[in-house]
Structure formats: C-alpha cells, structure tokens
Design a protein around this motif. Structure first.
Motif, PDB file in Angstrom:
ATOM      1  N   LYS A   5       0.834  -1.208   0.000  1.00  0.00           N
ATOM      2  CA  LYS A   5       0.000   0.000   0.000  1.00  0.00           C
ATOM      3  C   LYS A   5       0.863   1.251   0.000  1.00  0.00           C
ATOM      4  N   PHE A   6       1.946   1.218   0.784  1.00  0.00           N
ATOM      5  CA  PHE A   6       2.847   2.365   0.834  1.00  0.00           C
ATOM      6  C   PHE A   6       3.463   2.629  -0.529  1.00  0.00           C
ATOM      7  N   ASN A   7       3.918   1.576  -1.203  1.00  0.00           N
ATOM      8  CA  ASN A   7       4.522   1.749  -2.524  1.00  0.00           C
ATOM      9  C   ASN A   7       3.523   2.317  -3.532  1.00  0.00           C
ATOM     10  N   THR A   8       2.284   1.847  -3.475  1.00  0.00           N
ATOM     11  CA  THR A   8       1.245   2.370  -4.364  1.00  0.00           C
ATOM     12  C   THR A   8       0.988   3.841  -4.078  1.00  0.00           C
ATOM     13  N   LEU A   9       0.883   4.197  -2.810  1.00  0.00           N
ATOM     14  CA  LEU A   9       0.673   5.585  -2.415  1.00  0.00           C
ATOM     15  C   LEU A   9       1.855   6.451  -2.848  1.00  0.00           C
ATOM     16  N   TYR A  10       3.054   5.949  -2.717  1.00  0.00           N
ATOM     17  CA  TYR A  10       4.265   6.668  -3.102  1.00  0.00           C
ATOM     18  C   TYR A  10       4.260   6.975  -4.595  1.00  0.00           C
ATOM     19  N   VAL A  11       3.886   5.994  -5.402  1.00  0.00           N
ATOM     20  CA  VAL A  11       3.850   6.195  -6.853  1.00  0.00           C
ATOM     21  C   VAL A  11       2.783   7.216  -7.223  1.00  0.00           C
ATOM     22  N   ILE A  12       1.622   7.118  -6.616  1.00  0.00           N
ATOM     23  CA  ILE A  12       0.530   8.043  -6.935  1.00  0.00           C
ATOM     24  C   ILE A  12       0.894   9.467  -6.527  1.00  0.00           C
ATOM     25  N   ILE A  13       1.396   9.631  -5.315  1.00  0.00           N
ATOM     26  CA  ILE A  13       1.753  10.971  -4.843  1.00  0.00           C
ATOM     27  C   ILE A  13       2.946  11.528  -5.624  1.00  0.00           C
ATOM     28  N   GLY A  14       3.828  10.685  -6.063  1.00  0.00           N
ATOM     29  CA  GLY A  14       4.948  11.147  -6.879  1.00  0.00           C
ATOM     30  C   GLY A  14       4.555  11.475  -8.305  1.00  0.00           C
ATOM     31  N   LEU A  15       3.530  10.837  -8.806  1.00  0.00           N
ATOM     32  CA  LEU A  15       3.102  11.031 -10.186  1.00  0.00           C
ATOM     33  C   LEU A  15       2.262  12.297 -10.360  1.00  0.00           C
ATOM     34  N   ILE A  16       1.477  12.654  -9.368  1.00  0.00           N
ATOM     35  CA  ILE A  16       0.592  13.824  -9.491  1.00  0.00           C
ATOM     36  C   ILE A  16       1.386  15.115  -9.750  1.00  0.00           C
ATOM     37  N   PRO A  17       2.401  15.444  -8.945  1.00  0.00           N
ATOM     38  CA  PRO A  17       3.154  16.678  -9.242  1.00  0.00           C
ATOM     39  C   PRO A  17       3.856  16.620 -10.597  1.00  0.00           C
ATOM     40  N   PHE A  18       4.349  15.457 -10.977  1.00  0.00           N
ATOM     41  CA  PHE A  18       4.993  15.321 -12.283  1.00  0.00           C
ATOM     42  C   PHE A  18       4.009  15.638 -13.396  1.00  0.00           C
ATOM     43  N   LEU A  19       2.805  15.101 -13.299  1.00  0.00           N
ATOM     44  CA  LEU A  19       1.802  15.336 -14.329  1.00  0.00           C
ATOM     45  C   LEU A  19       1.382  16.807 -14.392  1.00  0.00           C
ATOM     46  N   MET A  20       1.384  17.485 -13.261  1.00  0.00           N
ATOM     47  CA  MET A  20       0.984  18.893 -13.251  1.00  0.00           C
ATOM     48  C   MET A  20       2.037  19.799 -13.887  1.00  0.00           C
ATOM     49  N   LEU A  21       3.228  19.268 -14.138  1.00  0.00           N
ATOM     50  CA  LEU A  21       4.292  20.075 -14.744  1.00  0.00           C
ATOM     51  C   LEU A  21       4.538  19.730 -16.209  1.00  0.00           C
ATOM     52  N   VAL A  22       3.796  18.792 -16.769  1.00  0.00           N
ATOM     53  CA  VAL A  22       3.967  18.432 -18.176  1.00  0.00           C
ATOM     54  C   VAL A  22       2.663  18.659 -18.929  1.00  0.00           C
ATOM     55  N   VAL A  51       7.334  22.754  -4.311  1.00  0.00           N
ATOM     56  CA  VAL A  51       7.106  22.800  -2.862  1.00  0.00           C
ATOM     57  C   VAL A  51       6.119  21.720  -2.443  1.00  0.00           C
ATOM     58  N   ILE A  52       5.039  21.533  -3.213  1.00  0.00           N
ATOM     59  CA  ILE A  52       4.060  20.486  -2.906  1.00  0.00           C
ATOM     60  C   ILE A  52       4.716  19.112  -2.950  1.00  0.00           C
ATOM     61  N   THR A  53       5.574  18.874  -3.923  1.00  0.00           N
ATOM     62  CA  THR A  53       6.284  17.591  -4.022  1.00  0.00           C
ATOM     63  C   THR A  53       7.174  17.370  -2.804  1.00  0.00           C
ATOM     64  N   PHE A  54       7.889  18.403  -2.381  1.00  0.00           N
ATOM     65  CA  PHE A  54       8.746  18.318  -1.206  1.00  0.00           C
ATOM     66  C   PHE A  54       7.946  17.951   0.042  1.00  0.00           C
ATOM     67  N   LEU A  55       6.832  18.660   0.246  1.00  0.00           N
ATOM     68  CA  LEU A  55       5.992  18.389   1.412  1.00  0.00           C
ATOM     69  C   LEU A  55       5.374  16.994   1.352  1.00  0.00           C
ATOM     70  N   ALA A  56       5.001  16.544   0.173  1.00  0.00           N
ATOM     71  CA  ALA A  56       4.433  15.203   0.019  1.00  0.00           C
ATOM     72  C   ALA A  56       5.475  14.129   0.344  1.00  0.00           C
ATOM     73  N   LEU A  57       6.719  14.350  -0.054  1.00  0.00           N
ATOM     74  CA  LEU A  57       7.769  13.370   0.242  1.00  0.00           C
ATOM     75  C   LEU A  57       8.093  13.335   1.736  1.00  0.00           C
ATOM     76  N   ILE A  58       8.048  14.476   2.399  1.00  0.00           N
ATOM     77  CA  ILE A  58       8.227  14.484   3.849  1.00  0.00           C
ATOM     78  C   ILE A  58       7.100  13.704   4.520  1.00  0.00           C
ATOM     79  N   PHE A  59       5.871  13.925   4.078  1.00  0.00           N
ATOM     80  CA  PHE A  59       4.711  13.195   4.591  1.00  0.00           C
ATOM     81  C   PHE A  59       4.888  11.685   4.377  1.00  0.00           C
ATOM     82  N   LEU A  60       5.349  11.298   3.196  1.00  0.00           N
ATOM     83  CA  LEU A  60       5.550   9.877   2.914  1.00  0.00           C
ATOM     84  C   LEU A  60       6.677   9.283   3.757  1.00  0.00           C
ATOM     85  N   TYR A  61       7.679  10.082   4.062  1.00  0.00           N
ATOM     86  CA  TYR A  61       8.764   9.594   4.913  1.00  0.00           C
ATOM     87  C   TYR A  61       8.230   9.154   6.274  1.00  0.00           C
TER      88      TYR A  61
END
Length: 73
Positions: A5-22, A51-61
C-alpha cells in the motif's frame, strides 16, 4: 500500513506533481498573468508544485513502514 500500500501511495503521490508540470496539465498554469509574489503565474505554478512535491515526500517519509527498521549491512 503494508509495504505494498505504501509503494502504491508513493507512486501516486509522486506522479501527481509530475503530471501537473507536463503537457497538457501545465496548460492550467501556463499564463503570464496574474503576477504572484512578483513572478508570472507560470513560474509560480512550477515553484508551487516543487514545494508540494517536497511536502508530500516528507509526509511519505513519516508514513514509511520500514523507516524504523535497522538494516544489517
């Protein structure tokens, strides 16, 4: 939380900011006006998602189920 579940959440949260920049989602923020904090909106859009990506990665940590386990090397 299980590792799967953590890995799935990590991929989803990592993909959203990437998609918002392309393309095509960057078109939402690709404008010169309004000026936000002295920057054109498109620059602000990019900085905001960094900044949102940074905060999301801290949350995931803190959610990481394996962060407290010691590894034997």
């Amino acid at each position: 939380m299980s590792q799967r579940k953590f890995n799935t959440l990590y991929v989803i949260i990592g993909l959203i900011p990437f998609l918002m920049l392309v393309f095509p989602f960057f078109e939402i923020g690709n404008r010169a006006t309004p000026i936000v904090m002295g920057l054109p909106f498109s620059f602000f859009w990019v900085i905001l998602w960094i900044v949102i990506t940074f905060l999301a990665l801290i949350f995931l940590y803190f959610l990481d189920p394996e962060k407290d386990e010691e590894e034997d090397v």
